[in-house]
Design a protein around this motif. Sequence first.
Motif, short mmCIF file in Angstrom:
data_model
loop_
_atom_site.label_atom_id
_atom_site.label_comp_id
_atom_site.label_asym_id
_atom_site.label_seq_id
_atom_site.Cartn_x
_atom_site.Cartn_y
_atom_site.Cartn_z
N UNK A 170 0.84 -1.21 0.00
CA UNK A 170 0.00 0.00 0.00
C UNK A 170 0.88 1.26 0.00
N UNK A 171 1.93 1.24 0.79
CA UNK A 171 2.83 2.39 0.85
C UNK A 171 3.53 2.59 -0.50
N UNK A 172 3.97 1.51 -1.12
CA UNK A 172 4.61 1.62 -2.43
C UNK A 172 3.65 2.20 -3.46
N UNK A 173 2.40 1.76 -3.41
CA UNK A 173 1.40 2.27 -4.34
C UNK A 173 1.19 3.77 -4.14
N UNK A 174 1.12 4.21 -2.89
CA UNK A 174 0.92 5.64 -2.61
C UNK A 174 2.13 6.46 -3.03
N UNK A 175 3.31 5.94 -2.77
CA UNK A 175 4.52 6.65 -3.19
C UNK A 175 4.57 6.77 -4.72
N UNK A 176 4.21 5.71 -5.41
CA UNK A 176 4.19 5.76 -6.89
C UNK A 176 3.17 6.78 -7.38
N UNK A 177 2.02 6.82 -6.73
CA UNK A 177 1.01 7.81 -7.10
C UNK A 177 1.53 9.23 -6.87
N UNK A 178 2.20 9.42 -5.75
CA UNK A 178 2.78 10.73 -5.44
C UNK A 178 3.83 11.13 -6.47
N UNK A 179 4.64 10.19 -6.88
CA UNK A 179 5.66 10.48 -7.89
C UNK A 179 5.02 10.85 -9.22
#
Length: 100
Positions: A34-43
């Motif tokens: 979930x954290x990886x997904x959010x970081x990717x969205x942020x990027x």
Amino acid sequence: MLESNLKAVNDDVKKLTKDAQALFQAAAELSGEKADEMRNRGMRLLDRAVLTAQDAQASVRVAGKQMADSAESYVKENPWGALVTAAGIGFLLGVIITKK
């Protein structure tokens, strides 16, 4: 028209940046997939903000070049008018500065 477009782009970039920051803060509290997904969205949001800012910068450059070309052609076509205008502006600035 250019100013309103630049203001809209500026607002969009600020909004995208704030959204990305919020996603990164939320991702910091999470772990795993979930954290990886959010970081990717942020990027992706930050990438969009950068592209939007670059597009705006290119538009400003084009508009600035057009204005400079227009001014240059006016001065070439009306050298005396440009000289009188510049002298008048210089005179007014001189009066304003000496009043202070």
